[in-house]
Design a protein around this motif. Structure first.
Motif, PDB file in Angstrom:
ATOM      1  N   ILE A   1      -5.989 -57.632  -3.695  1.00 47.78           N
ATOM      2  CA  ILE A   1      -6.742 -57.950  -2.670  1.00 47.78           C
ATOM      3  C   ILE A   1      -6.008 -57.489  -1.191  1.00 47.78           C
ATOM      4  N   PHE A   2      -4.834 -57.360  -1.196  1.00 44.67           N
ATOM      5  CA  PHE A   2      -4.083 -57.058   0.161  1.00 44.67           C
ATOM      6  C   PHE A   2      -4.034 -55.564   0.478  1.00 44.67           C
ATOM      7  N   ALA A   3      -4.380 -54.865  -0.655  1.00 41.76           N
ATOM      8  CA  ALA A   3      -4.228 -53.464  -0.502  1.00 41.76           C
ATOM      9  C   ALA A   3      -5.181 -52.960   0.608  1.00 41.76           C
ATOM     10  N   PRO A   4      -4.669 -51.909   1.218  1.00 39.18           N
ATOM     11  CA  PRO A   4      -5.646 -51.199   2.441  1.00 39.18           C
ATOM     12  C   PRO A   4      -6.924 -50.812   1.687  1.00 39.18           C
ATOM     13  N   GLY A   5      -7.768 -51.050   2.542  1.00 38.72           N
ATOM     14  CA  GLY A   5      -9.150 -50.650   2.161  1.00 38.72           C
ATOM     15  C   GLY A   5     -10.180 -51.399   1.016  1.00 38.72           C
ATOM     16  N   PHE A   6      -9.522 -52.408   0.737  1.00 39.74           N
ATOM     17  CA  PHE A   6      -9.938 -52.896  -0.458  1.00 39.74           C
ATOM     18  C   PHE A   6     -10.924 -54.406  -0.097  1.00 39.74           C
ATOM     19  N   SER A   7     -12.086 -54.216  -0.372  1.00 37.96           N
ATOM     20  CA  SER A   7     -13.021 -55.371  -0.139  1.00 37.96           C
ATOM     21  C   SER A   7     -13.275 -56.232  -1.220  1.00 37.96           C
ATOM     22  N   THR A   8     -13.285 -57.373  -1.093  1.00 35.27           N
ATOM     23  CA  THR A   8     -13.564 -58.233  -2.350  1.00 35.27           C
ATOM     24  C   THR A   8     -14.761 -58.772  -2.698  1.00 35.27           C
ATOM     25  N   ALA A   9     -15.789 -58.244  -1.779  1.00 36.90           N
ATOM     26  CA  ALA A   9     -17.228 -58.427  -1.833  1.00 36.90           C
ATOM     27  C   ALA A   9     -17.660 -57.546  -3.050  1.00 36.90           C
ATOM     28  N   ALA A  10     -18.403 -57.817  -4.001  1.00 38.40           N
ATOM     29  CA  ALA A  10     -19.131 -57.092  -4.753  1.00 38.40           C
ATOM     30  C   ALA A  10     -20.147 -56.395  -4.007  1.00 38.40           C
ATOM     31  N   ALA A  11     -20.944 -57.119  -3.438  1.00 41.17           N
ATOM     32  CA  ALA A  11     -22.137 -56.547  -2.741  1.00 41.17           C
ATOM     33  C   ALA A  11     -21.437 -56.791  -1.037  1.00 41.17           C
TER      34      ALA A  11
ATOM     35  N   VAL B   1      -6.120 -56.159   6.420  1.00 42.01           N
ATOM     36  CA  VAL B   1      -6.269 -56.485   8.171  1.00 42.01           C
ATOM     37  C   VAL B   1      -5.283 -57.964   8.310  1.00 42.01           C
ATOM     38  N   VAL B   2      -5.726 -58.730   7.669  1.00 41.59           N
ATOM     39  CA  VAL B   2      -5.155 -60.055   7.722  1.00 41.59           C
ATOM     40  C   VAL B   2      -3.577 -59.995   7.483  1.00 41.59           C
ATOM     41  N   ARG B   3      -3.203 -59.360   6.421  1.00 42.81           N
ATOM     42  CA  ARG B   3      -1.774 -59.150   5.981  1.00 42.81           C
ATOM     43  C   ARG B   3      -1.241 -58.562   7.315  1.00 42.81           C
ATOM     44  N   ARG B   4      -1.913 -57.385   7.712  1.00 39.50           N
ATOM     45  CA  ARG B   4      -1.131 -56.613   8.971  1.00 39.50           C
ATOM     46  C   ARG B   4      -1.172 -57.192  10.093  1.00 39.50           C
ATOM     47  N   ASN B   5      -2.148 -58.221  10.624  1.00 34.73           N
ATOM     48  CA  ASN B   5      -2.100 -59.030  11.710  1.00 34.73           C
ATOM     49  C   ASN B   5      -0.854 -60.203  11.446  1.00 34.73           C
ATOM     50  N   VAL B   6      -0.529 -60.636  10.255  1.00 33.34           N
ATOM     51  CA  VAL B   6       0.522 -61.609  10.012  1.00 33.34           C
ATOM     52  C   VAL B   6       1.824 -60.964  10.166  1.00 33.34           C
ATOM     53  N   GLN B   7       1.753 -59.753   9.608  1.00 32.93           N
ATOM     54  CA  GLN B   7       2.967 -59.034   9.540  1.00 32.93           C
ATOM     55  C   GLN B   7       3.425 -58.764  11.093  1.00 32.93           C
ATOM     56  N   ALA B   8       2.443 -58.309  11.948  1.00 33.32           N
ATOM     57  CA  ALA B   8       2.646 -58.114  13.255  1.00 33.32           C
ATOM     58  C   ALA B   8       3.174 -59.108  13.890  1.00 33.32           C
ATOM     59  N   LEU B   9       2.987 -60.403  13.559  1.00 32.10           N
ATOM     60  CA  LEU B   9       3.843 -61.691  14.010  1.00 32.10           C
ATOM     61  C   LEU B   9       5.186 -61.909  13.438  1.00 32.10           C
ATOM     62  N   GLY B  10       5.377 -60.978  12.538  1.00 33.52           N
ATOM     63  CA  GLY B  10       6.701 -61.314  11.872  1.00 33.52           C
ATOM     64  C   GLY B  10       6.643 -62.210  10.681  1.00 33.52           C
ATOM     65  N   GLY B  11       5.359 -62.419  10.045  1.00 31.33           N
ATOM     66  CA  GLY B  11       5.262 -63.361   9.255  1.00 31.33           C
ATOM     67  C   GLY B  11       4.791 -62.701   7.887  1.00 31.33           C
ATOM     68  N   ARG B  12       4.528 -63.433   6.980  1.00 38.24           N
ATOM     69  CA  ARG B  12       4.053 -62.857   5.562  1.00 38.24           C
ATOM     70  C   ARG B  12       2.892 -64.054   4.878  1.00 38.24           C
ATOM     71  N   VAL B  13       2.214 -63.109   4.172  1.00 39.44           N
ATOM     72  CA  VAL B  13       0.882 -63.996   3.478  1.00 39.44           C
ATOM     73  C   VAL B  13       1.029 -63.643   1.966  1.00 39.44           C
ATOM     74  N   GLN B  14       1.015 -64.929   1.375  1.00 39.85           N
ATOM     75  CA  GLN B  14       0.671 -64.836  -0.241  1.00 39.85           C
ATOM     76  C   GLN B  14      -0.428 -65.314  -0.588  1.00 39.85           C
ATOM     77  N   VAL B  15      -0.800 -65.067  -1.759  1.00 40.52           N
ATOM     78  CA  VAL B  15      -2.177 -65.601  -2.607  1.00 40.52           C
ATOM     79  C   VAL B  15      -1.615 -66.179  -3.991  1.00 40.52           C
ATOM     80  N   MET B  16      -2.286 -67.356  -4.135  1.00 37.28           N
ATOM     81  CA  MET B  16      -1.986 -67.928  -5.486  1.00 37.28           C
ATOM     82  C   MET B  16      -3.325 -68.242  -5.745  1.00 37.28           C
ATOM     83  N   SER B  17      -3.660 -67.799  -7.239  1.00 36.73           N
ATOM     84  CA  SER B  17      -5.130 -68.324  -7.627  1.00 36.73           C
ATOM     85  C   SER B  17      -4.988 -68.881  -9.081  1.00 36.73           C
ATOM     86  N   THR B  18      -5.811 -69.707  -9.225  1.00 39.98           N
ATOM     87  CA  THR B  18      -5.940 -70.037 -10.610  1.00 39.98           C
ATOM     88  C   THR B  18      -7.492 -70.084 -11.095  1.00 39.98           C
ATOM     89  N   PRO B  19      -7.580 -69.101 -12.242  1.00 40.77           N
ATOM     90  CA  PRO B  19      -9.097 -68.986 -12.652  1.00 40.77           C
ATOM     91  C   PRO B  19      -9.698 -70.414 -12.669  1.00 40.77           C
TER      92      PRO B  19
END
Lengths: 166, 696, 122
Positions: free
Chosen positions: B487-497, B510-528
């Motif tokens: 979901i962090f891949a460029p140009g990837f939108s999660t919405a089906a519609a 874009v979120v990841r880029r913004n966060v990286q611009a702040l010198g940070g990182r973002v991770q995702v953890m998901s449990t179906p």
């Protein structure tokens, strides 16, 4: 520190006062000149910190009193090979489009005061340096000095991109 | 505002110029708008359109074209929001901009023909602009404070005593007390006393400081506001009090004291300091209740200057210490101790200064409940927001930069994370969804969690979409976590519609880029079935970085300490060359990919064999690991971050620069970019040679 | 010798109005259409006052103020910024950058002269 430059006006209202001043310098056997108004500082060569994966004429960056300034090898920009820089080489710090950058040259020669009307267009002859880099020719005595277009020399590193930041 | 009173000939000439200029500006506007429709993220075009509208507005104001000014004002306000990223440039907004440009151009034409537009001209478009403005994040309103409160003062002569003591800042901004005093003279009868008492002895005289003060007595028919106006430009660069003297003509008025930008209690400034800082008192009424001033409001510019100065001090101190150790080695223990003490103090000073800029994340968090309500309402979902750690502090700049990514993630959580009530009930969950937003400190980072109890990421759909978009090959075998990462891949939108809420799918990249611009990182953890949790790790400040200085050939680089897990010199048996030419190092049963900093950055004369150099083990934002091969570690150091982009272009793999103790520039490595760069270089290399067989 | 003023604005209309007003009051006026061009003029000519717009291409007014204040012959020359009524935050940022004061657009000629008089009397 910069002394007040007491030069003739070239402001838009001064259509009659038409002398301009240039700093001339040497690269190899040739004399070049740039507009004195762009020049911020002239300093001796010191080792730069190399930036990865850049064109070979981009020599890296210097610390200029806390500001990081990129340095370019003018000889190499002209396609005449890399300069083996020593302490006797000179870096001219110029401001283009709101950015500071340094030009590595062999030596600074003179300050030229020229009548604007005396600046000749560059003749369209075959020569090693890209014509786009040249803005004109200034006759000095029997010889001549080539006037550089800083904007074109660094068209891909400068004003166009700087505007967004401002 | 008064209307200009130029002569009619001049005015006609100015008007001609104005309409000529309008023609050029409108043509430019059209062209730029075209560019914007084609490439919606074109900041340059937005800037140019803004300038065009702004210029027309300024001129229109001068000629009294009020309808045009009013419309331009809204148009400009929306453009400004877009420019600042406070409003999103979606289809609707774009359509509104195009319509607004048409109305704008028509209004200019009417003005040119000397016609007054009908009252409702372009009202629908103006309304739409207004609606879009209201919809955007409620930021500083465009309304201006009243110029000066309407005065109903009767024209009676009064006496005032004015105390005026400029501080050095006033002179730095090129104001001149003499001119101001002369201006005072135009108000009435003025007597001036100069206070020389703070002049220091000659040898302590600093030409840049301010030592003089003036006491003026003014008898005039004017209000205190009129006096204050004389000092309009300097009111935060001086001590200024204006008081009415009781012995005036009308004794019935109890002399009101108008303190314009009163000074901070003088006890704050040390007695030797000739100039009080001149800061405005913060909510002096509230403070007054408790009997003492507990906080002062300081111009951000001053704080930034302080931060910069301390940054330079840190560098100067490091340089001095290094020069000393090089020239005197260890033969002077007292001096060495002194240097260590100085280093300690400098660092402490820096921490104190940075603390001034710290602000609680509350200001951003507090916008979220409304967002959740709005989006919940639009999507017909019942969602509750729980927040924790709003008081956690982080650098002011970071707080501001957090707003966009958080807004986006929360919006996504409501829109895509939480299921419909029916679906939830069917899954045995309460109908009401819960989103948790929390912040806490972790070392020199702030940790922010955005967590929902929704369905979790739909991995099948993510994978299918990634294949469809050509991000992964169809047959790829990915783990669940790797799929989530997509979901962090460029140009990837999660919405089906494409939904109304999340717009055109400016996605998590874009979120990841913004966060990286702040010198940070973002991770995702998901449990179906259970939900999704995003974790943001962001440095507390953008001005300094805890770094590890490493040597590679002749160059020195800084690796951000927060990403470093450990460093070690691998044994021969730990290194494997895998088919395709890549190298891995095995550590505690895990295989970690190796990247030679020297190869990525094209540094010659560096150590080529990892077993001769060192491997720095890095944890990436996505949780993956990476072994970075360097020659040696120089040491840990807090560095002051300098931008390369003030004077040059972005350099891939480099996030910034700093100045080392010896005055040389060292580059700060952008860890997250390294793999991408390495892969690119490897692809180029691969194209040039056949894969090498396995084993070393 | 008359005082010399540099007016910087990308709008010709605005420049014309400022120039006309100031020349009428006996000032010598130079013009530049953006921050970069202004720096060019300043490098070769001493002026007594700079009046600059904020929103301009190439280099905006706030950056120009910062540049001028950063050092050189005009580091302590008064600078007035031209702002629109809604520009309170622009006023503040101009001021923080080192501007001397401001003029609100649109302005009456008398107002322009009175403000100029406060920082650079003829």
């Amino acid at each position: 520190m910069a002394e007040p430059l007491d030069l003739p006006s070239i402001g838009p209202d001064a259509a009659t006062a038409q002398t301009r001043q240039f700093i001339s310098f040497r690269v190899g056997e040739d004399e070049f000149a740039i507009d004195i108004m762009a020049v911020r500082e002239i300093k001796g060569w010191t080792e730069t910190t190399v930036l990865p994966n850049q064109q070979d004429y981009m020599l890296g960056v210097l610390n200029l009193r806390g500001t990081i300034v990129p340095i370019f090898d003018l000889r190499c920009r002209f396609g005449l090979g890399l300069t083996t820089a020593t302490r006797s080489h000179v870096v001219i710090i110029v401001a283009i489009g709101g950015r500071l950058l340094g030009l590595l040259v062999d030596a600074v020669s003179d300050i030229l005061t020229v009548n604007a009307a005396d600046i000749r267009p560059v003749p369209d002859v075959d020569q090693p340096i890209d014509n786009a880099f040249l803005a004109g020719i200034i006759p000095v005595g029997d010889s001549m000095v080539v006037l550089l277009s800083l904007e074109n020399l660094f068209a891909n590193h400068g004003p166009a991109n700087a505007a967004i930041a401002a | 505002m008064s209307t200009p009173t130029f002569g009619s000939d001049e005015l006609a000439q100015f008007r001609r110029t104005f309409f000529e200029e309008c023609t050029e500006l409108l043509a430019d506007l059209e062209e730029r708008l075209g560019a914007l429709v084609a490439f919606s993220s074109d900041v340059e075009s937005l800037n140019a359109i803004f300038r065009a509208v702004h210029s027309v507005k300024a001129g229109a104001g001068a000629f009294g074209y009020t309808v045009l000014v009013g419309f331009a004002h809204r148009f400009e306000a929306l453009l400004d929001r877009l420019r600042d990223g406070k409003a999103e440039l979606d289809e609707r907004t774009l359509a509104a901009l195009v319509a607004a440009a048409d109305v704008f151009s028509a209004l200019v034409d009417l003005a040119r023909q000397g016609e007054v537009p009908a009252d409702d001209f372009g009202a629908d478009v103006a309304e739409e602009l207004g609606a879009l403005l209201d919809g955007a994040a409620p930021t500083a309103s465009v309304a201006r404070p009243a110029e000066a409160a309407p005065e109903a003062a009767k024209p009676a002569e009064k006496s005032y005593r004015i105390l005026f003591r400029p501080n050095a800042e006033l002179f730095r901004h090129a104001n001149e007390p003499l001119y101001l005093i002369r201006e005072m003279k135009t108000l009435g009868e003025l007597t001036v006393d100069c206070d020389l008492s703070r002049l220091p002895p000659f040898d302590a005289f600093n030409i840049d400081d301010s030592y003089l003060g003036w006491t003026m007595t003014l008898r005039a028919v004017c209000t205190p506001a009129a006096i204050a106006e004389v000092f309009e430009f300097v009111d935060d660069e001086c001590v200024l009090t204006i008081e009415e003297i009781a012995a005036a003509v009308e004794p019935d008025e109890a002399s009101p004291v108008v303190a314009v930008a009163a000074t901070v209690a003088t006890t704050v400034a040390p007695p030797s300091d000739p100039q009080p800082s001149g800061s405005k008192p913060s909510e002096s009424k509230a403070a007054g209740k408790t009997g003492s001033i507990s906080s002062i409001r300081v111009d951000l510019y001053r704080v930034d200057r302080l931060v910069n100065m301390v940054g330079e001090l840190v560098i100067a101190q490091a340089m001095l210490a290094q020069q000393f150790t090089e020239s005197h080695s260890h033969d002077d223990p007292t001096a060495l101790q002194g240097f260590e003490h100085l280093a300690g103090l400098t660092r402490e000073l820096q921490e104190c200064v940075m603390a001034i800029r710290m602000q609680p994340v509350k200001s951003v968090f507090s916008r979220m409940p409304r967002l959740v309500r709005d989006v919940g309402h639009k999507t017909g979902k019942d969602v509750r927001l729980e927040m924790a750690g709003e008081q956690t502090e982080v650098d002011k700049t970071v707080v501001e930069e957090l707003a966009d990514p958080l807004t986006h993630m929360i919006r996504n959580a409501v829109d895509h994370g939480i299921e419909d009530a029916a679906e939830r009930l069917a899954a045995g969950k309460p109908a009401e969804g819960v989103i948790r937003l929390s912040a806490q400190h972790a070392g020199s980072n702030i940790l922010i969690h955005v967590e929902d109890d929704g369905a979790g990421l739909d991995r099948d759909r993510l994978f299918a979409k990634a294949v469809e978009k050509g991000i992964v090959p169809a047959g790829a075998k990915l783990t669940g976590e790797e799929i989530d990462e997509l979901i962090f891949a460029p140009g990837f939108s999660t919405a089906a519609a494409v939904t109304d809420v999340s717009g055109r799918g400016v996605g998590m990249d874009v979120v990841r880029r913004n966060v990286q611009a702040l010198g940070g990182r973002v991770q995702v953890m998901s449990t179906p079935g259970k939900g999704t949790r995003f974790t943001l790790v962001i440095p507390l400040t953008l001005a300094v970085l805890d770094g590890m200085v490493v040597a590679v050939g002749w160059e020195k680089y800084i690796l951000p300490l927060t990403s470093i897990v450990e460093s070690f010199r691998p044994g021969r048996g730990q290194i494997r060359v895998i088919p395709g030419g890549g190298e891995v190092v095995s550590i505690r049963g895990e295989f970690v990919r190796l990247i030679h900093l020297a190869r990525v950055f094209g540094v010659t004369e560096a150590v080529a064999d990892p077993c001769q150099g060192l491997v720095v083990l890095i944890e990436l934002a996505n949780g993956g690991k990476l072994g970075v091969v360097v020659d040696e570690l120089i040491g840990q150091q807090q560095v002051v971050i300098k931008s390369l982009q003030d004077n040059y272009d972005p350099v891939p793999g480099i996030s910034g620069a700093t100045i080392l103790g010896n005055g040389r520039v060292a580059l700060i490595v952008d860890i997250e970019e390294l793999t991408r760069l390495y892969d690119r270089n490897a692809r180029i290399a691969d194209a040039l040679r056949q894969p090498i067989a396995a084993n070393a | 010798m008359p005082r010399k003023i540099l007016t910087v604005d990308d709008s010709r209309t605005m420049r014309d109005m400022v120039t006309y007003t100031l020349k009428g009051a006996g000032f010598d006026v130079l013009e530049a259409e953006d921050g970069v061009k202004a720096l060019g003029v300043l490098a070769s000519t001493r002026v007594d006052l700079i009046i600059t717009d904020i929103n301009m291409p190439n280099m905006d007014g706030v950056t120009l103020v910062k540049r001028v204040r950063a050092g050189g012959a005009h580091a302590s020359t008064p600078i007035l910024i031209l702002t629109t009524e809604s520009g309170d935050d622009r006023k503040a940022s101009g001021k923080a950058a080192g501007a001397t004061g401001w003029i609100v657009k649109p302005f009456a000629p008398e107002k322009l002269l009175s403000v100029v008089n406060k920082v650079c009397p003829a």
